[in-house]
Scaffold this active site. Structure first.
Site, mmCIF file in Angstrom:
data_model
loop_
_atom_site.group_PDB
_atom_site.id
_atom_site.type_symbol
_atom_site.label_atom_id
_atom_site.label_comp_id
_atom_site.label_asym_id
_atom_site.label_seq_id
_atom_site.Cartn_x
_atom_site.Cartn_y
_atom_site.Cartn_z
ATOM 1 N N TYR A 71 44.461 31.532 40.697
ATOM 2 C CA TYR A 71 44.554 30.069 40.568
ATOM 3 C C TYR A 71 45.850 29.618 39.897
ATOM 4 O O TYR A 71 46.179 28.434 39.933
ATOM 5 C CB TYR A 71 43.355 29.523 39.788
ATOM 6 C CG TYR A 71 42.285 28.899 40.658
ATOM 7 C CD1 TYR A 71 42.259 29.100 42.029
ATOM 8 C CD2 TYR A 71 41.295 28.099 40.108
ATOM 9 C CE1 TYR A 71 41.277 28.538 42.818
ATOM 10 C CE2 TYR A 71 40.302 27.528 40.888
ATOM 11 C CZ TYR A 71 40.297 27.749 42.241
ATOM 12 O OH TYR A 71 39.311 27.190 43.003
ATOM 13 N N LYS A 121 38.137 44.650 37.888
ATOM 14 C CA LYS A 121 38.598 45.717 38.766
ATOM 15 C C LYS A 121 39.663 46.524 38.008
ATOM 16 O O LYS A 121 40.756 46.802 38.502
ATOM 17 C CB LYS A 121 39.157 45.050 40.047
ATOM 18 C CG LYS A 121 39.457 45.967 41.183
ATOM 19 C CD LYS A 121 38.249 46.581 41.828
ATOM 20 C CE LYS A 121 38.687 47.613 42.846
ATOM 21 N NZ LYS A 121 37.778 48.728 43.027
ATOM 22 N N ASP A 140 33.562 45.858 42.595
ATOM 23 C CA ASP A 140 33.047 46.325 43.889
ATOM 24 C C ASP A 140 31.613 46.826 43.746
ATOM 25 O O ASP A 140 30.733 46.479 44.534
ATOM 26 C CB ASP A 140 33.963 47.402 44.494
ATOM 27 C CG ASP A 140 34.392 48.449 43.488
ATOM 28 O OD1 ASP A 140 34.237 48.216 42.274
ATOM 29 O OD2 ASP A 140 34.868 49.512 43.907
ATOM 30 N N ASP A 150 35.174 34.089 42.582
ATOM 31 C CA ASP A 150 35.113 33.394 43.864
ATOM 32 C C ASP A 150 34.175 34.152 44.806
ATOM 33 O O ASP A 150 33.242 33.587 45.382
ATOM 34 C CB ASP A 150 36.544 33.365 44.432
ATOM 35 C CG ASP A 150 36.717 32.333 45.522
ATOM 36 O OD1 ASP A 150 35.806 31.526 45.708
ATOM 37 O OD2 ASP A 150 37.765 32.351 46.180
#
Ligand code: NAD
Length: 425
Positions: free
Chosen positions: A161, A231, A288, A312
């Protein structure tokens, strides 16, 4: 404060801030609440949500002085020229601190920032919050959708963003490539030829305030767990650092018997770790794997806090498990301010046809009431919506997925919810 093209309602009072850091607001009995109905189906769901929320406020002995403000197409119509986000609107949300908006169409055109992103960034709404819970009667692809009761906290100001990217073919992108290759030593990392490059900033300030917000929410709402989703195995110095800073907040800013920062080894040795009874546990998981666990072990998750892009994906996936866009509510939290808004967009094809499902915007209002401390009104909204849907009275989007349901228009469905508010109060 002066407003040029909108009126401040005379009968209401402004919500005042008592303590910004701790989100403490003084809520009068008739607060002034700015509302943007929105574009496209916003014209249907905006007024519907306004009516339902007002009915719930009245049924619990209060009132709302609505202040209609404009953004998107309606602002363009009212203010003319190329004005899509007038100062009046930004100033009203800034001043009155608690507001609700419908969806806005992002005008297509070079250099046009999303109005939603502009609003969130201008007023520093740094946490996008989406509760994801099952409503009895809603069609779901899951075997046990009722196990889902999560709230996602998505960082709203940095990561992707921040919008720091350079387009292929520009002088700037080649400058950045040269810098990264020559000065920073990544000389064999990028393929030759046209390239696009983006930067993913994750700061200590941005990470910590987001995680703090999620932990405070967990404490206030008697939740068991906050999961930091990142991640960091691949992006160690951004996503991994987000998780480390988040764990520092849990470890250093709260007493252990209130908030327990789970060690890395938690997964393997869960049984042996002594978690203080009643403490909110803060743990971290890889993004994930999380998308998988959310489906396979839905009931293990509670509050999730994460950088922007993970949020998101994950919040949309969570929403799909319990019925999708028509019912998914959200809100943007800043310090002592909130802007509630449904997850869905303006669905122009369905606009103005008395078809759209107003549930997402109504439940966004429920979240706004909860933020204001109007818990009884918030619960009443939730119960009335659930009562309506479980009786089989739904809008077209749910009706087509259900057997034996009765299809109602936006207005009739709204009236049904209001009747249930009156019945239940
Ligand atoms: P969308 O959410 O508007 O619509 C996707 C599909 O979901 C629609 O075709 C419709 O069938 C269904 N749907 C969505 N909300 C529904 C509701 N309340 N009732 C019944 N069905 C519903 O997404 P899109 O088509 O990608 O975007 C359309 C416009 O909305 C774009 O201009 C986009 O930029 C904007 N947008 C705004 C927001 C926001 O204001 N927060 C969010 C997403 C998209």
């Amino acid at each position: 404060m002066q407003f040029d093209n909108v009126d401040v309602p005379e009968q209401g009072e402004p919500i005042e801030v008592v303590d910004e850091e701790n989100d403490e607001l003084d809520i009068p009995e008739t607060p002034i609440i700015p509302i943007i109905h929105g574009d496209g189906i916003g014209k249907d769901v905006g007024p519907a949500a306004q009516k339902v929320l007002e009915a719930a406020a009245n049924a619990t002995g209060r009132d709302i002085a609505w202040m209609r403000v404009y953004a998107g197409e309606s602002a363009h119509e009212r203010y003319g020229e190329d004005i899509h986000l007038p100062d009046d609107t930004v100033n009203a949300i800034d001043k009155f601190r608690v507001a609700i908006k419908g969806p806005l169409t992002t005008p297509v055109g070079a250099g046009f920032r999303s109005l939603n992103v502009a609003l969130r960034q201008t007023l520093d709404f740094y946490a996008n919050v989406r509760p994801t819970y099952y409503l009895d009667g809603v069609p779901s692809p899951m075997k046990a959708p009722e196990e889902m009761d999560m709230v996602t906290f998505r960082e709203n100001t940095e990561d992707v963003y921040a919008g720091i990217e350079w387009e292929e073919g520009t002088e700037e992108v080649e400058q950045v490539r040269d810098f990264v290759e020559d000065e920073m030593g990544f000389d064999e990392t990028m393929h030759d030829g046209p390239i696009g490059i983006g930067i993913k900033p994750i700061t200590e300030f941005g990470s910590k305030r987001l995680v703090r917000k999620a932990i405070d929410y967990a404490l206030e709402h008697d939740r068991d767990k906050v999961t930091l989703v990142h991640k960091g195995n691949i992006m160690k110095f951004t996503e991994g650092q987000f998780s480390e800073w988040g764990m520092e907040v849990a470890d250093e800013e709260y007493p252990d018997d209130e908030v327990f920062a789970a060690p890395d080894s938690l997964w393997e040795t869960q049984d042996e770790i002594d978690i203080p009874e009643d403490a909110v546990m803060v743990e971290e998981r890889l993004a994930d794997a999380m998308l998988q666990w959310m489906q396979l072990r839905t009931d293990e998750f509670d509050i999730m806090a994460m950088p922007n892009l993970n949020g998101d994906y994950l919040s949309d996936a969570a929403g799909a498990q319990i019925g999708g866009l028509g019912i998914a509510p959200g809100a943007n939290f800043g310090d002592a301010r909130v802007l509630a808004e449904p997850v869905h967009g303006s669905a122009p094809k369905r606009a103005g046809q008395n078809m759209a499902n107003p549930t997402a915007m109504i439940l966004s209002g429920r979240l706004m009431f909860d933020y204001m401390g109007w818990k009884d009104a918030a619960d009443l909204v939730g119960e009335a919506v659930e009562e309506t849907i479980s009786s089989g009275k739904v809008t077209y989007d749910l009706e087509r997925q259900l057997e034996d349901a009765e299809k109602l228009g936006t207005d009739e469905y709204t009236e049904e919810i209001i009747a249930n508010i009156e019945k239940l109060s």
